[in-house]
Design a protein around this motif. Structure first.
Motif, PDB file in Angstrom:
ATOM      1  N   ILE A  83       0.659  -1.087   0.013  1.00  0.00           N
ATOM      2  CA  ILE A  83       0.044   0.101  -0.149  1.00  0.00           C
ATOM      3  C   ILE A  83       1.164   1.208   0.070  1.00  0.00           C
ATOM      4  O   ILE A  83       2.047   1.246   0.654  1.00  0.00           O
ATOM      5  CB  ILE A  83      -1.015   0.149   1.208  1.00  0.00           C
ATOM      6  N   ILE A 262      -6.608   4.980  -2.697  1.00  0.00           N
ATOM      7  CA  ILE A 262      -6.971   3.616  -2.155  1.00  0.00           C
ATOM      8  C   ILE A 262      -8.339   3.547  -2.248  1.00  0.00           C
ATOM      9  O   ILE A 262      -8.855   2.265  -2.807  1.00  0.00           O
ATOM     10  CB  ILE A 262      -6.349   3.565  -0.702  1.00  0.00           C
ATOM     11  N   ALA A 263      -9.143   4.497  -1.925  1.00  0.00           N
ATOM     12  CA  ALA A 263     -10.765   4.059  -2.198  1.00  0.00           C
ATOM     13  C   ALA A 263     -11.056   3.867  -3.497  1.00  0.00           C
ATOM     14  O   ALA A 263     -11.835   2.935  -3.619  1.00  0.00           O
ATOM     15  CB  ALA A 263     -11.380   5.392  -1.738  1.00  0.00           C
ATOM     16  N   VAL A 266     -10.294   0.224  -4.441  1.00  0.00           N
ATOM     17  CA  VAL A 266     -10.907  -0.852  -3.663  1.00  0.00           C
ATOM     18  C   VAL A 266     -12.433  -0.902  -4.378  1.00  0.00           C
ATOM     19  O   VAL A 266     -12.895  -1.845  -4.630  1.00  0.00           O
ATOM     20  CB  VAL A 266     -10.992  -0.318  -2.183  1.00  0.00           C
ATOM     21  N   LEU A 272      -7.249  -5.466  -1.383  1.00  0.00           N
ATOM     22  CA  LEU A 272      -6.447  -4.634  -0.575  1.00  0.00           C
ATOM     23  C   LEU A 272      -5.141  -5.838  -0.288  1.00  0.00           C
ATOM     24  O   LEU A 272      -4.212  -5.831   0.235  1.00  0.00           O
ATOM     25  CB  LEU A 272      -6.999  -4.073   0.626  1.00  0.00           C
TER      26      LEU A 272
END
Lengths: 333, 334
Positions: A83, A262-263, A266, A272
């Motif tokens: 990440i 990141i959102a 996803v 993830l």
């Protein structure tokens, strides 16, 4: 030992069912996008009295551009099971440099565009070196390097300012021409080429099972370094796009992109835990979040309350994805 | 429970327990040594930095980070993370400001109300993670947005009259009051540290937390109520963030917008440089406490030397990376 045959049994299913369950999160992301667009069209048509035209379409794409590239970079890292919390810092830095250098002669700007992408790549390489040779968790490395990149951005551009030549904006994010779609198509094409290279196979292999990848001859260290470098290049370019879109620079404007990239990944079905997802998903996720902002605007939501609806949407979307994936896997088992 | 006691009474059990905790405690010890070193070096660079009052100032500021880091440690120990900290903290401060309106008598119910709000938000995070299977990053990030939207919408962007009311006297005392020369907030932090340490190290619940962090499936199969423990831990994280919000409001005199923002990455950084393993299962709260002191001491020193913003940010990041490189490295893969 009794558990192992049971697991193998469970994985044996038809290729079509396998493909469907593998792509279910992406399909859900597309479904969310369709839903968002439908709500947007309804609200827009209801209030403006006509359907949005080409201008609205291209401006939406323009608005999505920086997030699309940030999400492309982020998804590469997430695919390896990592990440990247430094996305915001890298964008701060390249956004600031863009604001200082993206004007003057075409040659100067082209040179600096390359340098800006290289700055991003260098930042990614820095992360990659610490992760690969420092044997540190990606989340920790990028937590530390985030502060470093943010600091460098403040050094380059202490306060918001600078100016991006209008030519840059009209080339990359012109609301009157579908330039943004061309830029996104190029990004997707690059990603598609990467996916089909041995590096791409290595990225997925590492994300699925690092030990197995190593045992099967994937050069893990080299793949990790290359992934973070390429991801950094995408993110660096996202900073340039942000400057083109806002026609100026802000040493903190990139910060929000750490978490929304990141959102976006996803929502677009990038897992993830690594090894599952695609660039198409990252782009879909970026568009879902961008159209959501339009929907909130036409829904007359108080701008101050926007984070509330965005947060709720994120949680509901992620819960739906998780539940649907679970149900589908159970049915196909 | 009786089986546990039997194991501990038997000498081998004690040795096993000690062996298991040794590395965590060792890292916490390194953390405190590093913190002490920073004070020693800081005193050379900035005379008076390690004086009684200098240390006290740093510790008071560190205590807010340490409180948030306690919650963060709980969820990181099971391999989770809490990104909702900034606006739970900020929301708590604003809620207290509005409900207590600076009065001590109203604070008597406003403080429990605020703490309950933090607990409930945390529990909702936990429910989402445990029952809806939403990744912790997404669940808590979404909740952060929800709390931000609620706080901003509720205060109308901080235009409401009661939003900026002064901290109630009792909250002010909880921060600035002192017992035998020790600031009250440090006594509160000490109490939290003792409770957290006891819970994690000496209760069944604590063993279950480490168990889940090491192997969730194995814990589930051996009868641990994984979902309930998860929900509780996120609840505790919310409660601790709200506590920090209340105390920080007392420290600053009133609630401000954005006051929680620095605490997200600082709380995570404090935990990990204190030796809490980011993927769960290993670590000790005393380490996070040391981490909070290290980070605050560095920032305070940079501030005292009038280091510009960019320099502070770079030094901060570099220190995190150097500390991690010294002892946060994973085993070499074969």
């Amino acid at each position: 030992m009794t558990g192992i045959p049971a697991i193998q049994q469970r994985r044996r299913r038809s290729p079509a069912a396998h493909g469907l369950s593998q792509n279910a999160p992406l399909l859900l992301g597309v479904g969310l996008l369709v839903l968002m667009v439908a709500i947007y069209l309804g609200l827009y048509g209801n209030q403006i009295g006509r359907l949005p035209g080409n201008f609205e379409l291209t401006s939406t794409a323009d608005n999505a551009l920086p997030l699309v590239f940030a999400a492309l970079g982020q998804s590469l890292v997430i695919l390896t099971g990592g990440i990247d919390l430094s996305v915001g810092g890298v964008m701060d830095l390249t956004n600031s440099v863009s604001a200082l250098e993206m004007h003057g002669s075409t040659g100067h700007m082209l040179l600096w565009a390359v340098i800006i992408v290289l700055i991003g790549a260098g930042a990614g390489l820095f992360n990659g070196l610490l992760i690969a040779f420092g044997r540190l968790q990606p989340i920790l490395v990028t937590l530390g390097s985030l502060a470093i990149f943010q600091g460098l951005a403040l050094k380059v551009l202490p306060q918001p300012g600078g100016q991006v030549a209008s030519g840059v904006t009209s080339t990359l994010a012109n609301p009157r021409e579908p330039t943004a779609f061309v830029v996104i198509a190029v990004g997707l094409l690059l990603w598609w080429l990467l996916r089909r290279s041995s590096l791409g196979i290595g990225i997925y292999a590492i994300g699925n099972d690092r030990q197995a990848a190593r045992a099967n001859g994937v050069p893990v260290t080299r793949v990790v370094l290359a992934t973070y470098t390429i991801s950094g290049a995408f993110v660096g370019f996202a900073g340039l796009l942000l400057a083109a879109q806002t026609t100026g620079g802000d040493p903190t404007a990139g910060d929000v992109f750490t978490l929304i990239s990141i959102a976006a990944a996803v929502i677009g079905g990038v897992s993830l835990t690594g090894g599952r997802g695609s660039a198409a998903g990252a782009v879909v996720g970026a568009f879902v979040l961008t159209v959501l902002v339009n929907v909130l605007f036409f829904g007359h939501v108080d701008p101050l309350e926007e984070p509330l609806y965005e947060g709720l949407f994120l949680v509901v979307a992620a819960a739906l994805t998780a539940l649907a994936g679970l149900l589908l896997r159970r049915r196909l088992r | 429970m009786s089986a546990d006691v039997g194991k501990v009474a038997d000498g081998r059990g004690v040795a096993v327990l000690w062996d298991r905790f040794k590395p965590d405690r060792r890292k916490a010890l390194y953390g405190f040594i590093a913190a002490a070193l920073i004070f020693v070096i800081g005193d050379q660079v900035e005379p008076g930095f390690a004086s009684g009052s200098g240390v006290k100032t740093v510790l008071v500021v560190a205590s807010f980070v340490a409180l948030v880091a306690a919650g963060q440690t709980f969820v990181i120990l099971i391999g989770g993370i809490d990104l909702s900290v900034p606006w739970v903290l900020n929301g708590a401060a604003v809620l207290l400001a509005v409900t207590a309106a600076g009065s001590n008598s109203r604070a008597a119910w406003a403080i429990p109300l605020t703490l309950a709000m933090g607990l409930v938000i945390g529990l909702v995070n936990g429910l989402g993670v445990a029952f809806l299977a939403v990744p912790a990053v997404i669940m808590t990030l979404g909740m952060n947005g929800v709390m931000q939207g609620l706080t901003l919408g509720f205060t109308g962007g901080f235009t409401c009259g009661s939003c900026s009311s002064a901290a109630p006297g009792v909250v002010h005392t909880a921060v600035f009051g002192s017992v035998l020369g020790i600031p009250a907030v440090l006594i509160i932090l000490f109490g939290v540290a003792v409770v957290v340490t006891l819970v994690l190290s000496y209760t069944t619940f604590g063993r279950q937390v480490y168990g889940i962090g090491n192997n969730e499936r194995a814990s589930y199969l051996s009868g641990v109520n994984v979902k309930m423990v998860t929900v509780l831990l996120y609840g505790l994280s919310g409660l601790l963030a709200a506590t920090a919000g209340i105390l920080l409001m007392g420290y600053g005199g009133k609630a401000t917008l954005g006051m929680g923002d620095p605490y997200l990455f600082e709380s995570i950084a404090a935990a990990v440089i204190g030796g809490v393993y980011i993927l769960g299962g290993r670590g000790h709260y005393l380490g996070s406490l040391a981490g909070a002191i290290i980070l605050t001491a560095i920032i305070s020193l940079a501030l005292a030397k009038n280091m510009p913003d960019y320099g502070r940010s770079i030094v901060y990041g570099a220190v995190i990376l150097v500390i991690l490189l010294i002892y946060g490295r994973a085993e070499r893969e074969t």
